[in-house]
Design an enzyme around this catalytic site. Structure first.
Site, mmCIF file in Angstrom:
data_model
loop_
_atom_site.group_PDB
_atom_site.id
_atom_site.type_symbol
_atom_site.label_atom_id
_atom_site.label_comp_id
_atom_site.label_asym_id
_atom_site.label_seq_id
_atom_site.Cartn_x
_atom_site.Cartn_y
_atom_site.Cartn_z
ATOM 1 N N HIS A 411 -5.442 2.896 -6.628
ATOM 2 C CA HIS A 411 -5.301 1.903 -5.560
ATOM 3 C C HIS A 411 -4.820 2.532 -4.268
ATOM 4 O O HIS A 411 -4.438 3.709 -4.219
ATOM 5 C CB HIS A 411 -4.344 0.789 -5.985
ATOM 6 N N CYS A 427 0.510 4.422 -12.009
ATOM 7 C CA CYS A 427 -0.830 4.307 -11.447
ATOM 8 C C CYS A 427 -1.161 5.511 -10.574
ATOM 9 O O CYS A 427 -0.345 6.407 -10.370
ATOM 10 C CB CYS A 427 -0.968 3.026 -10.633
#
Length: 452
Positions: A411, A427
């Site tokens: 992301h 992440c």
């Protein structure tokens, strides 16, 4: 303001300008809200919270000609003191980084559907084990959920690729380092934010580029770097004229840390024109200010000096390596050729990212964000599910690439200067522009391997 009032103008007239930079061609609805933005300008806002128009003096919107030349406000002209920015010397400033097919939160039309199979909408809970990942509570804005019990079940050691070391950077000027950063950025081997400074992100980008091309790049050979820039689209610096749409926004005054306050905002857009422009040109915000001393970035028609990032990298990614040791994402095509590399923040010792293989499940541009304290850890005193609107200053930035391991993804970020220099909560965090470029070359089913 009646529509006919915008047909003739004097220095005292006010015109209503849409976020696209056009004059509003109708009378605002009587029920429309009239508000003040953080710079004290009158703005008209619809029921969705979108800015419909901004009131602006007519003589700021329209350029002047003849002898009334004001270089900071008039339309495009050569900038005194910057002969290298002549339009005859190299191509003009690039257009939007993302092209017509992608709309970031700097414009209000967030609810329109994107073409093709790329979605732009609030991500459903089912895709992420009940919630999207939660950002770091310590102010790092890293966005990922903790693994169960804080332990990664796939913690086996998987070694990453070994690259030939890059030549050490010598005593280079800020402009020379910028030229090197711009060249690497154009090639798809991102140095992160372009700031005219040495750093590990530049070294990692050179090493990846050398691995991809089989060439050796001498970062201290300024003539060679300038020739490579010329062949890739022109010199590192160019000029850009701030448009009425750039100045109008919409922007938000600030981004609060509390999620309940974030959820109350109509969008998590940029907080200023300069923040938007820095991201547009892949630049560090402070560096953009430094090379434009004394410039007011809020005035349409102002000519500023920026870097020319050139054409976006294209290709088809077949495999992604998330190299935790290098803090870098490596993208390969179907032939196993390294075609792009991006600095990244990937996990930490306390909250590791997974090891082994996962796959890309889906891609969302301008995603919304769902906070669920029953799935993620609790943020502040918030104990209810909250929905945060899209925007580059959202917890996952402008891109979410969902992985097959629930709650994990690749992301963007609201803080690009920290990429590759801090850790995330599991992440893979990239700059918004790098995450967007990778998303454009990636599709569902692509394998993602976490290596050490």
């Amino acid at each position: 303001m009646p529509a006919f009032a915008q047909q003739r103008y004097s220095s005292a007239d006010t015109v209503l300008i849409t976020p696209n930079g056009d004059i509003l061609d109708y009378v605002p609805d009587a029920g429309m809200r009239v508000m003040r933005d953080n710079r004290g300008r009158t703005v008209y806002v619809d029921d969705w919270g979108n800015v419909v128009a901004t009131a602006m003096p007519a003589n700021r919107y329209f350029a002047r000609g003849g002898d009334d030349y004001r270089p900071r406000r008039d339309r495009y002209r050569a900038v005194p003191g910057y002969p290298e920015t002549s339009p005859d010397y190299f191509p003009p400033a690039p257009e939007s980084d993302y092209g017509d097919e992608l709309t970031t939160s700097s414009v209000p039309e967030m609810r329109e559907a994107l073409p093709g199979d790329i979605e732009r909408q609030t991500l459903p809970d089912a895709d992420f084990g009940g919630s999207q990942p939660l950002p770091d509570l310590n102010g790092n804005d890293d966005s990922a959920a903790l693994p169960e019990n804080g332990i990664d079940p796939n913690a086996e050691y998987v070694p990453g690729p070994k690259f030939e070391p890059a030549t050490a950077l010598g005593k280079l000027s800020s402009a020379e380092i910028t030229a090197l950063q711009v060249f690497l950025d154009r090639e798809g081997f991102s140095p992160g934010v372009i700031d005219g400074k040495k750093g590990s992100n530049v070294i990692k980008a050179i090493e990846a580029w050398q691995n991809s091309t089989g060439e050796t790049l001498d970062p201290n050979n300024a003539d060679d770097i300038l020739e490579r820039l010329r062949l890739s689209g022109g010199m590192a610096f160019t000029t850009y004229e701030i448009s009425a749409a750039d100045a109008a926004g919409p922007y938000v005054a600030s981004i609060p840390s509390d999620y309940a306050e974030k959820a109350a905002l109509p969008h998590l857009s940029f907080t200023s024109t300069i923040e938007m422009l820095a991201e547009k040109f892949h630049m560090d915000e402070a560096y953009l200010k430094d090379i434009n001393p004394g410039v007011d970035f809020t005035i349409p028609g102002t000519i500023i000096k920026v870097v020319d990032t050139g054409e976006k990298k294209t290709g088809k990614v077949a495999k992604i390596l998330a190299d935790k040791g290098r803090k870098q994402v490596l993208a390969y095509d179907e032939n196993g050729t390294l075609i792009a590399a991006y600095p990244a923040s990937i996990g930490s010792a306390d909250t590791p990212s997974p090891s082994g293989l996962v796959t890309v499940e889906r891609i969302a541009l301008n995603p919304g964000y769902t906070y669920n304290p029953k799935i993620n850890f609790q943020q502040g005193a918030n104990n209810k599910v909250l929905t945060l609107q899209p925007g580059p200053n959202g917890p996952v930035g402008t891109v979410w690439i969902a992985l097959s391991k629930p709650t994990y993804g690749i992301h963007g970020t609201p803080d690009p200067s920290k990429i590759g220099k801090t850790q995330s909560h599991g992440c893979i965090r990239l700059t918004n522009w790098d995450a967007t470029e990778l998303a454009k070359m990636t599709s569902a089913g692509v394998t993602v391997e976490f290596v050490d």
